[in-house]
Scaffold this motif. Structure first.
Motif, PDB file in Angstrom:
ATOM      1  N   LEU A  64       0.859  -1.174   0.000  1.00 33.64           N
ATOM      2  CA  LEU A  64       0.000   0.000   0.000  1.00 33.64           C
ATOM      3  C   LEU A  64       0.897   1.226   0.000  1.00 33.64           C
ATOM      4  O   LEU A  64       1.830   1.313   0.803  1.00 33.64           O
ATOM      5  CB  LEU A  64      -0.900  -0.002   1.240  1.00 33.64           C
ATOM      6  CG  LEU A  64      -1.898   1.157   1.394  1.00 33.64           C
ATOM      7  CD1 LEU A  64      -2.908   1.157   0.256  1.00 33.64           C
ATOM      8  CD2 LEU A  64      -2.604   1.056   2.738  1.00 33.64           C
ATOM      9  N   ALA A  65       0.635   2.162  -0.909  1.00 32.78           N
ATOM     10  CA  ALA A  65       1.460   3.363  -0.997  1.00 32.78           C
ATOM     11  C   ALA A  65       1.363   4.167   0.289  1.00 32.78           C
ATOM     12  O   ALA A  65       0.278   4.425   0.801  1.00 32.78           O
ATOM     13  CB  ALA A  65       1.024   4.213  -2.188  1.00 32.78           C
ATOM     14  N   LEU A  66       2.522   4.577   0.796  1.00 33.62           N
ATOM     15  CA  LEU A  66       2.607   5.349   2.040  1.00 33.62           C
ATOM     16  C   LEU A  66       3.658   6.431   1.831  1.00 33.62           C
ATOM     17  O   LEU A  66       4.832   6.260   2.179  1.00 33.62           O
ATOM     18  CB  LEU A  66       2.980   4.434   3.204  1.00 33.62           C
ATOM     19  CG  LEU A  66       3.083   5.063   4.587  1.00 33.62           C
ATOM     20  CD1 LEU A  66       1.740   5.588   5.048  1.00 33.62           C
ATOM     21  CD2 LEU A  66       3.633   4.046   5.596  1.00 33.62           C
ATOM     22  N   GLY A  67       3.233   7.536   1.210  1.00 36.09           N
ATOM     23  CA  GLY A  67       4.193   8.576   0.851  1.00 36.09           C
ATOM     24  C   GLY A  67       5.171   8.052  -0.180  1.00 36.09           C
ATOM     25  O   GLY A  67       4.777   7.485  -1.202  1.00 36.09           O
ATOM     26  N   GLU A  68       6.458   8.199   0.078  1.00 30.64           N
ATOM     27  CA  GLU A  68       7.481   7.691  -0.831  1.00 30.64           C
ATOM     28  C   GLU A  68       7.820   6.242  -0.550  1.00 30.64           C
ATOM     29  O   GLU A  68       8.647   5.646  -1.250  1.00 30.64           O
ATOM     30  CB  GLU A  68       8.741   8.557  -0.711  1.00 30.64           C
ATOM     31  CG  GLU A  68       8.531  10.010  -1.119  1.00 30.64           C
ATOM     32  CD  GLU A  68       9.795  10.820  -1.000  1.00 30.64           C
ATOM     33  OE1 GLU A  68      10.805  10.259  -0.522  1.00 30.64           O
ATOM     34  OE2 GLU A  68       9.785  11.999  -1.395  1.00 30.64           O
ATOM     35  N   GLN A  69       7.197   5.654   0.472  1.00 32.52           N
ATOM     36  CA  GLN A  69       7.446   4.275   0.827  1.00 32.52           C
ATOM     37  C   GLN A  69       6.182   3.443   0.602  1.00 32.52           C
ATOM     38  O   GLN A  69       5.201   3.920   0.038  1.00 32.52           O
ATOM     39  CB  GLN A  69       7.889   4.193   2.292  1.00 32.52           C
ATOM     40  CG  GLN A  69       9.110   5.025   2.619  1.00 32.52           C
ATOM     41  CD  GLN A  69       9.434   5.022   4.103  1.00 32.52           C
ATOM     42  OE1 GLN A  69       8.584   4.683   4.928  1.00 32.52           O
ATOM     43  NE2 GLN A  69      10.667   5.393   4.442  1.00 32.52           N
ATOM     44  N   THR A  70       6.237   2.187   1.022  1.00 29.74           N
ATOM     45  CA  THR A  70       5.068   1.322   0.964  1.00 29.74           C
ATOM     46  C   THR A  70       4.936   0.574   2.287  1.00 29.74           C
ATOM     47  O   THR A  70       5.905   0.446   3.040  1.00 29.74           O
ATOM     48  CB  THR A  70       5.164   0.293  -0.184  1.00 29.74           C
ATOM     49  OG1 THR A  70       6.322  -0.533   0.008  1.00 29.74           O
ATOM     50  CG2 THR A  70       5.222   0.981  -1.538  1.00 29.74           C
ATOM     51  N   ALA A  71       3.737   0.104   2.550  1.00 32.78           N
ATOM     52  CA  ALA A  71       3.473  -0.742   3.713  1.00 32.78           C
ATOM     53  C   ALA A  71       2.805  -2.011   3.213  1.00 32.78           C
ATOM     54  O   ALA A  71       2.049  -1.981   2.240  1.00 32.78           O
ATOM     55  CB  ALA A  71       2.562  -0.014   4.698  1.00 32.78           C
ATOM     56  N   HIS A 144       0.848   0.867  -8.216  1.00 32.57           N
ATOM     57  CA  HIS A 144       1.729  -0.014  -8.971  1.00 32.57           C
ATOM     58  C   HIS A 144       1.152  -1.429  -8.961  1.00 32.57           C
ATOM     59  O   HIS A 144       0.254  -1.732  -8.170  1.00 32.57           O
ATOM     60  CB  HIS A 144       3.126   0.011  -8.369  1.00 32.57           C
ATOM     61  CG  HIS A 144       3.787   1.362  -8.456  1.00 32.57           C
ATOM     62  ND1 HIS A 144       4.097   1.961  -9.648  1.00 32.57           N
ATOM     63  CD2 HIS A 144       4.188   2.233  -7.481  1.00 32.57           C
ATOM     64  CE1 HIS A 144       4.660   3.131  -9.427  1.00 32.57           C
ATOM     65  NE2 HIS A 144       4.723   3.331  -8.124  1.00 32.57           N
ATOM     66  N   PRO A 145       1.648  -2.299  -9.841  1.00 32.03           N
ATOM     67  CA  PRO A 145       1.070  -3.646  -9.951  1.00 32.03           C
ATOM     68  C   PRO A 145       1.002  -4.417  -8.640  1.00 32.03           C
ATOM     69  O   PRO A 145       0.096  -5.231  -8.454  1.00 32.03           O
ATOM     70  CB  PRO A 145       1.995  -4.323 -10.964  1.00 32.03           C
ATOM     71  CG  PRO A 145       2.524  -3.210 -11.801  1.00 32.03           C
ATOM     72  CD  PRO A 145       2.668  -2.049 -10.869  1.00 32.03           C
ATOM     73  N   GLU A 146       1.925  -4.210  -7.727  1.00 32.96           N
ATOM     74  CA  GLU A 146       1.943  -4.977  -6.484  1.00 32.96           C
ATOM     75  C   GLU A 146       1.228  -4.266  -5.342  1.00 32.96           C
ATOM     76  O   GLU A 146       1.290  -4.707  -4.202  1.00 32.96           O
ATOM     77  CB  GLU A 146       3.396  -5.268  -6.078  1.00 32.96           C
ATOM     78  CG  GLU A 146       4.189  -6.065  -7.108  1.00 32.96           C
ATOM     79  CD  GLU A 146       3.537  -7.405  -7.415  1.00 32.96           C
ATOM     80  OE1 GLU A 146       3.077  -8.069  -6.457  1.00 32.96           O
ATOM     81  OE2 GLU A 146       3.474  -7.779  -8.601  1.00 32.96           O
ATOM     82  N   GLN A 147       0.532  -3.168  -5.646  1.00 36.28           N
ATOM     83  CA  GLN A 147      -0.120  -2.392  -4.605  1.00 36.28           C
ATOM     84  C   GLN A 147      -1.641  -2.574  -4.635  1.00 36.28           C
ATOM     85  O   GLN A 147      -2.210  -3.019  -5.643  1.00 36.28           O
ATOM     86  CB  GLN A 147       0.227  -0.910  -4.759  1.00 36.28           C
ATOM     87  CG  GLN A 147       1.690  -0.594  -4.505  1.00 36.28           C
ATOM     88  CD  GLN A 147       1.995   0.882  -4.668  1.00 36.28           C
ATOM     89  OE1 GLN A 147       1.142   1.686  -5.019  1.00 36.28           O
ATOM     90  NE2 GLN A 147       3.247   1.244  -4.422  1.00 36.28           N
ATOM     91  N   LEU A 148      -2.283  -2.224  -3.537  1.00 36.62           N
ATOM     92  CA  LEU A 148      -3.734  -2.321  -3.441  1.00 36.62           C
ATOM     93  C   LEU A 148      -4.387  -1.514  -4.555  1.00 36.62           C
ATOM     94  O   LEU A 148      -4.084  -0.335  -4.739  1.00 36.62           O
ATOM     95  CB  LEU A 148      -4.196  -1.788  -2.078  1.00 36.62           C
ATOM     96  CG  LEU A 148      -5.706  -1.775  -1.831  1.00 36.62           C
ATOM     97  CD1 LEU A 148      -6.236  -3.204  -1.719  1.00 36.62           C
ATOM     98  CD2 LEU A 148      -6.049  -0.975  -0.573  1.00 36.62           C
TER      99      LEU A 148
END
Length: 323
Positions: A64-71, A144-148
C-alpha cells in the motif's frame, strides 16, 4: 488483536447506467443484486428505489502506498453493488486500514472472518503521519502492480453485474462510467466534513473526516449517493454537448435529448439515500460546488433545447403543409 480505530478508510465507487432498456423493479433488481443464490438484498422504496447487494469480501495481500514508501497489508476488501431508481448501477469497494498488533502474517482464517479490514504488518510512522500519507498517496497516486488496487476490484465486480443475462444491453441513453475515490479519517469533533475534487472528466476524489468509527458505513453510503448525483451531472452535460453536434431541427438531436429527459431527470434526489449522521454534508456541496444550481441550469437547457426543437419542427411542418 488490532487497534480499534482505523488509520484510514479507503474506498472506490464506480457508477454507470444499467445496460437495460427498462428500469428494473424490485423483483428483477433482487435477482441482479443477489450476487449469489439465496442472498438477501436490501431494498428501499421511498423517496426513490434503492437496492443494495449483500457484502462480499476479496482477500488481499499486497503493498500500500505510504508517501514515498510502501506498507504491506493483509486482509479483505468489502465489495457490494447497488441500483438507484432501477437505472443507475454502482459497484463499491472499501477497506479499513488498521495497524496490526503483531508484525507478522496471520493465517487466512484470521482475516476472512472480518470483511473490509486490512492490517498493516510492517513498521509505519505514528498515527497522524501515517494517516495523512495514506490519504494523499491513495488519492493522488496510481497504484503499482503490487499495490492495493480498489479501482480494479470495483471494475471487475461492475463488469460481472453488467454482463448478467437478464440485461438486454440496450440502455436508452449512451452514458459513460465515472469513478469516485474516497478516503476517510476519524477526526472526533472535527467531523463530519468532506471535500470534493474533480481530477478529470471521469475521476473524482473525496476527503472525509468522521466523528467516530460508527460513521464509516454512513460514509460509504454518502459517497455512493454523491457519486450518483455527480454522474447525473456529468451525463446530462455530455448529452447536451453531443446534441449540439447536430442541427436544431434534426431527428438525431431529439433522439439524444428526449431519452435523457424521460429516463434520467427524475433520479435527482441529493441526500435522499444518505444516512442522517452525514446528511448535513450535502448542505456544503449545495454551496460549493453548487450541485442543485448546476443541475437546475442543465435541466433548464435540456428542456429549452427540446422545446425549441419541437417548435421549429412544428413550424417547418406547417410551412410545408401550406405550400
Amino acid at each position: 488483536m488490532v487497534s480499534a480505530t482505523p488509520l484510514v478508510v479507503l474506498g472506490e465507487v464506480r457508477t454507470c447506467l444499467l445496460p437495460s432498456a427498462a428500469a428494473l423493479a424490485r423483483a428483477e433488481a433482487g435477482d441482479l443484486l443477489a450476487l449469489m443464490p439465496g442472498r438477501a438484498v436490501r431494498w428501499r422504496e421511498r423517496p426513490g428505489t434503492l437496492g443494495v447487494s449483500p457484502v462480499t469480501a476479496v482477500g488481499v495481500d499486497c503493498d500500500l502506498a505510504l508517501g514515498e514508501q510502501t506498507a504491506r497489508i493483509v486482509g479483505t476488501v468489502a465489495t457490494s453493488v447497488s441500483l438507484t431508481g432501477g437505472r443507475v448501477l454502482q459497484s463499491s469497494a472499501h477497506t479499513r486500514i488498521l495497524r496490526a498488533a503483531e508484525r507478522r502474517r496471520q493465517t487466512w482464517s484470521h482475516y476472512i472472518s472480518r470483511k473490509g479490514i486490512t492490517e498493516v504488518i510492517t513498521r509505519i510512522p505514528e498515527r497522524e503521519t501515517a494517516g495523512n500519507d495514506l490519504v494523499e498517496s491513495y488519492l493522488t497516486q496510481a497504484p503499482h502492480p503490487e499495490q492495493l488496487d480498489l479501482a480494479s476490484i470495483s471494475e471487475r465486480l461492475l463488469g460481472r453485474v453488467r454482463a448478467h443475462p437478464q440485461l438486454d444491453q440496450n440502455p436508452p441513453v449512451q452514458a459513460g462510467t465515472t469513478r469516485l475515490r474516497w478516503a476517510a479519517r476519524i477526526g472526533g469533533s472535527a467531523g463530519p466534513a468532506a471535500s470534493l475534487r474533480l481530477d478529470d472528466d471521469t475521476v473524482r476524489s473525496v476527503r472525509l473526516i468522521l466523528r467516530d468509527e460508527t460513521d464509516i458505513a454512513a460514509a460509504q453510503r454518502f459517497c455512493e449517493d454523491l457519486a450518483v448525483h455527480d454522474w447525473l451531472l456529468t451525463v446530462l452535460a455530455d448529452v447536451l454537448d453531443e446534441a449540439d453536434r447536430f442541427a436544431l431541427h434534426s431527428s438525431e438531436r431529439m433522439d439524444i435529448l428526449a431519452p435523457a429527459l424521460e429516463h434520467l431527470t427524475g433520479l435527482w434526489m441529493p441526500g435522499a439515500h444518505t444516512p442522517p449522521a452525514l446528511r448535513t454534508l450535502w448542505k456544503d456541496f449545495q454551496n460549493d460546488p453548487g450541485f442543485n444550481k448546476q443541475w437546475t441550469t442543465l435541466l433548464g437547457r435540456l428542456r429549452d433545447n427540446i422545446a425549441v426543437a419541437t417548435l421549429y419542427t412544428l413550424r417547418h411542418n406547417a410551412v410545408g403543409n401550406d405550400w
